[in-house]
Write a protein that holds these residues in place. Structure first.
Motif, PDB file in Angstrom:
ATOM      1  N   THR A  64       0.827  -1.215   0.000  1.00  0.00           N
ATOM      2  CA  THR A  64       0.000   0.000   0.000  1.00  0.00           C
ATOM      3  C   THR A  64       0.857   1.259   0.000  1.00  0.00           C
ATOM      4  N   ASP A  65       2.154   1.139   0.290  1.00  0.00           N
ATOM      5  CA  ASP A  65       3.057   2.295   0.289  1.00  0.00           C
ATOM      6  C   ASP A  65       3.522   2.684  -1.106  1.00  0.00           C
ATOM      7  N   PHE A  66       3.279   1.846  -2.090  1.00  0.00           N
ATOM      8  CA  PHE A  66       3.762   2.122  -3.444  1.00  0.00           C
ATOM      9  C   PHE A  66       2.945   3.239  -4.076  1.00  0.00           C
ATOM     10  N   PRO A  67       3.602   4.085  -4.877  1.00  0.00           N
ATOM     11  CA  PRO A  67       2.862   5.142  -5.582  1.00  0.00           C
ATOM     12  C   PRO A  67       2.026   4.550  -6.723  1.00  0.00           C
ATOM     13  N   PRO A  68       1.079   5.311  -7.256  1.00  0.00           N
ATOM     14  CA  PRO A  68       0.283   4.825  -8.395  1.00  0.00           C
ATOM     15  C   PRO A  68       1.178   4.519  -9.591  1.00  0.00           C
ATOM     16  N   GLY A  69       0.822   3.490 -10.334  1.00  0.00           N
ATOM     17  CA  GLY A  69       1.591   3.075 -11.505  1.00  0.00           C
ATOM     18  C   GLY A  69       2.475   1.877 -11.238  1.00  0.00           C
ATOM     19  N   MET A  70       2.499   1.394 -10.007  1.00  0.00           N
ATOM     20  CA  MET A  70       3.333   0.238  -9.677  1.00  0.00           C
ATOM     21  C   MET A  70       2.481  -0.995  -9.401  1.00  0.00           C
ATOM     22  N   GLU A  71       1.343  -1.091 -10.083  1.00  0.00           N
ATOM     23  CA  GLU A  71       0.437  -2.211  -9.841  1.00  0.00           C
ATOM     24  C   GLU A  71       0.996  -3.533 -10.358  1.00  0.00           C
ATOM     25  N   LEU A  72       1.884  -3.492 -11.350  1.00  0.00           N
ATOM     26  CA  LEU A  72       2.438  -4.726 -11.908  1.00  0.00           C
ATOM     27  C   LEU A  72       3.548  -5.327 -11.057  1.00  0.00           C
ATOM     28  N   VAL A  73       4.102  -4.556 -10.133  1.00  0.00           N
ATOM     29  CA  VAL A  73       5.211  -5.036  -9.304  1.00  0.00           C
ATOM     30  C   VAL A  73       4.640  -5.884  -8.170  1.00  0.00           C
ATOM     31  N   SER A  74       5.207  -7.072  -8.002  1.00  0.00           N
ATOM     32  CA  SER A  74       4.782  -7.941  -6.905  1.00  0.00           C
ATOM     33  C   SER A  74       5.965  -8.191  -5.972  1.00  0.00           C
ATOM     34  N   LEU A  75       5.668  -8.450  -4.715  1.00  0.00           N
ATOM     35  CA  LEU A  75       6.698  -8.684  -3.699  1.00  0.00           C
ATOM     36  C   LEU A  75       6.636 -10.114  -3.195  1.00  0.00           C
ATOM     37  N   SER A  76       7.809 -10.656  -2.903  1.00  0.00           N
ATOM     38  CA  SER A  76       7.894 -11.960  -2.231  1.00  0.00           C
ATOM     39  C   SER A  76       9.062 -11.875  -1.257  1.00  0.00           C
ATOM     40  N   GLU A  77       9.044 -12.730  -0.246  1.00  0.00           N
ATOM     41  CA  GLU A  77      10.101 -12.669   0.764  1.00  0.00           C
ATOM     42  C   GLU A  77      10.671 -14.035   1.075  1.00  0.00           C
ATOM     43  N   ASP A  78      11.894 -14.020   1.549  1.00  0.00           N
ATOM     44  CA  ASP A  78      12.558 -15.209   2.056  1.00  0.00           C
ATOM     45  C   ASP A  78      12.948 -14.896   3.498  1.00  0.00           C
ATOM     46  N   PRO A  79      12.175 -15.370   4.475  1.00  0.00           N
ATOM     47  CA  PRO A  79      12.437 -15.000   5.866  1.00  0.00           C
ATOM     48  C   PRO A  79      13.764 -15.539   6.405  1.00  0.00           C
ATOM     49  N   VAL A  80      14.268 -16.618   5.848  1.00  0.00           N
ATOM     50  CA  VAL A  80      15.525 -17.192   6.338  1.00  0.00           C
ATOM     51  C   VAL A  80      16.687 -16.226   6.074  1.00  0.00           C
ATOM     52  N   THR A  81      16.761 -15.680   4.870  1.00  0.00           N
ATOM     53  CA  THR A  81      17.848 -14.754   4.525  1.00  0.00           C
ATOM     54  C   THR A  81      17.432 -13.297   4.683  1.00  0.00           C
ATOM     55  N   LYS A  82      16.209 -13.035   5.128  1.00  0.00           N
ATOM     56  CA  LYS A  82      15.654 -11.676   5.276  1.00  0.00           C
ATOM     57  C   LYS A  82      15.819 -10.891   3.979  1.00  0.00           C
ATOM     58  N   THR A  83      15.322 -11.499   2.910  1.00  0.00           N
ATOM     59  CA  THR A  83      15.402 -10.909   1.579  1.00  0.00           C
ATOM     60  C   THR A  83      13.995 -10.698   1.041  1.00  0.00           C
ATOM     61  N   VAL A  84      13.777  -9.534   0.434  1.00  0.00           N
ATOM     62  CA  VAL A  84      12.511  -9.231  -0.238  1.00  0.00           C
ATOM     63  C   VAL A  84      12.824  -9.037  -1.717  1.00  0.00           C
ATOM     64  N   THR A  85      12.025  -9.673  -2.579  1.00  0.00           N
ATOM     65  CA  THR A  85      12.222  -9.585  -4.023  1.00  0.00           C
ATOM     66  C   THR A  85      11.034  -8.881  -4.648  1.00  0.00           C
ATOM     67  N   GLY A  86      11.330  -7.868  -5.438  1.00  0.00           N
ATOM     68  CA  GLY A  86      10.314  -7.178  -6.220  1.00  0.00           C
ATOM     69  C   GLY A  86      10.449  -7.626  -7.670  1.00  0.00           C
ATOM     70  N   SER A  87       9.341  -7.937  -8.315  1.00  0.00           N
ATOM     71  CA  SER A  87       9.439  -8.425  -9.694  1.00  0.00           C
ATOM     72  C   SER A  87       8.295  -7.902 -10.553  1.00  0.00           C
ATOM     73  N   VAL A  88       8.637  -7.673 -11.809  1.00  0.00           N
ATOM     74  CA  VAL A  88       7.666  -7.327 -12.845  1.00  0.00           C
ATOM     75  C   VAL A  88       7.640  -8.530 -13.775  1.00  0.00           C
ATOM     76  N   PRO A  89       6.496  -9.160 -13.973  1.00  0.00           N
ATOM     77  CA  PRO A  89       6.452 -10.398 -14.762  1.00  0.00           C
ATOM     78  C   PRO A  89       7.100 -10.249 -16.139  1.00  0.00           C
ATOM     79  N   LEU A  90       7.965 -11.200 -16.464  1.00  0.00           N
ATOM     80  CA  LEU A  90       8.644 -11.339 -17.752  1.00  0.00           C
ATOM     81  C   LEU A  90       9.646 -10.232 -18.072  1.00  0.00           C
ATOM     82  N   LEU A  91       9.852  -9.250 -17.176  1.00  0.00           N
ATOM     83  CA  LEU A  91      10.762  -8.161 -17.511  1.00  0.00           C
ATOM     84  C   LEU A  91      11.913  -7.993 -16.521  1.00  0.00           C
ATOM     85  N   ALA A  92      11.634  -7.991 -15.220  1.00  0.00           N
ATOM     86  CA  ALA A  92      12.696  -7.676 -14.267  1.00  0.00           C
ATOM     87  C   ALA A  92      12.398  -8.263 -12.905  1.00  0.00           C
TER      88      ALA A  92
END
Length: 142
Positions: free
Chosen positions: A96-124
């Motif tokens: 909910t903190d993301f500005p408008p226009g970032m609807e395609l970005v999704s977040l996932s996390e790995d709690p073991v390594t305390k890593t959060v990954t942001g991804s845009v499908p098929l691009l980045a």
């Protein structure tokens, strides 16, 4: 020997008289239905031209789209990591903190390594790792 033919009637049945035929009425030219062109006959050349122009535009702009996707996924990973591991909020509330226009970005996390990954499908896809007192840092190998 038996006869298997049906008996012949004594008087023949009369044949029906032919019905009078009349010519079909003449329909005026303005009332006749016009021949319709085929379903795609007039649109197909324009559709092909539009597809070629659209494909050329996408090929020309693809580096720009990819760069924006890289930037957006890196931003989302960094903000999501800070929200999750510094503020202690859930990952769902961080989106909910993301500005408008970032609807395609999704977040996932790995709690073991305390890593959060942001991804845009098929691009980045970019990742940020919580590094204690240094906060969240983008991973350089991405």
């Amino acid at each position: 020997m038996t006869n298997t033919d049906p008996p012949v009637p004594a008087t023949p049945e009369p044949t029906p008289a032919p019905l009078p035929t009349s010519p079909a009425p003449e329909v005026p030219e303005r009332l006749r239905g016009k021949k319709r062109p085929s379903r795609w006959g007039g649109c197909l050349p324009w559709l092909l031209i539009a597809l070629v122009i659209g494909g050329g535009y996408l090929i020309w702009k693809f580096p720009s789209f990819k760069a924006q996707a890289e930037l957006g996924s890196a931003y989302a990973a960094r903000v999501g990591c800070s929200c999750r591991y510094i503020q202690g909020r859930s990952l769902e509330s961080c989106t909910t903190d993301f500005p408008p226009g970032m609807e395609l970005v999704s977040l996932s996390e790995d709690p073991v390594t305390k890593t959060v990954t942001g991804s845009v499908p098929l691009l980045a896809s970019r990742s940020a790792r919580y590094a204690g007192a240094s906060g969240c840092l983008l991973r350089p190998e991405d």
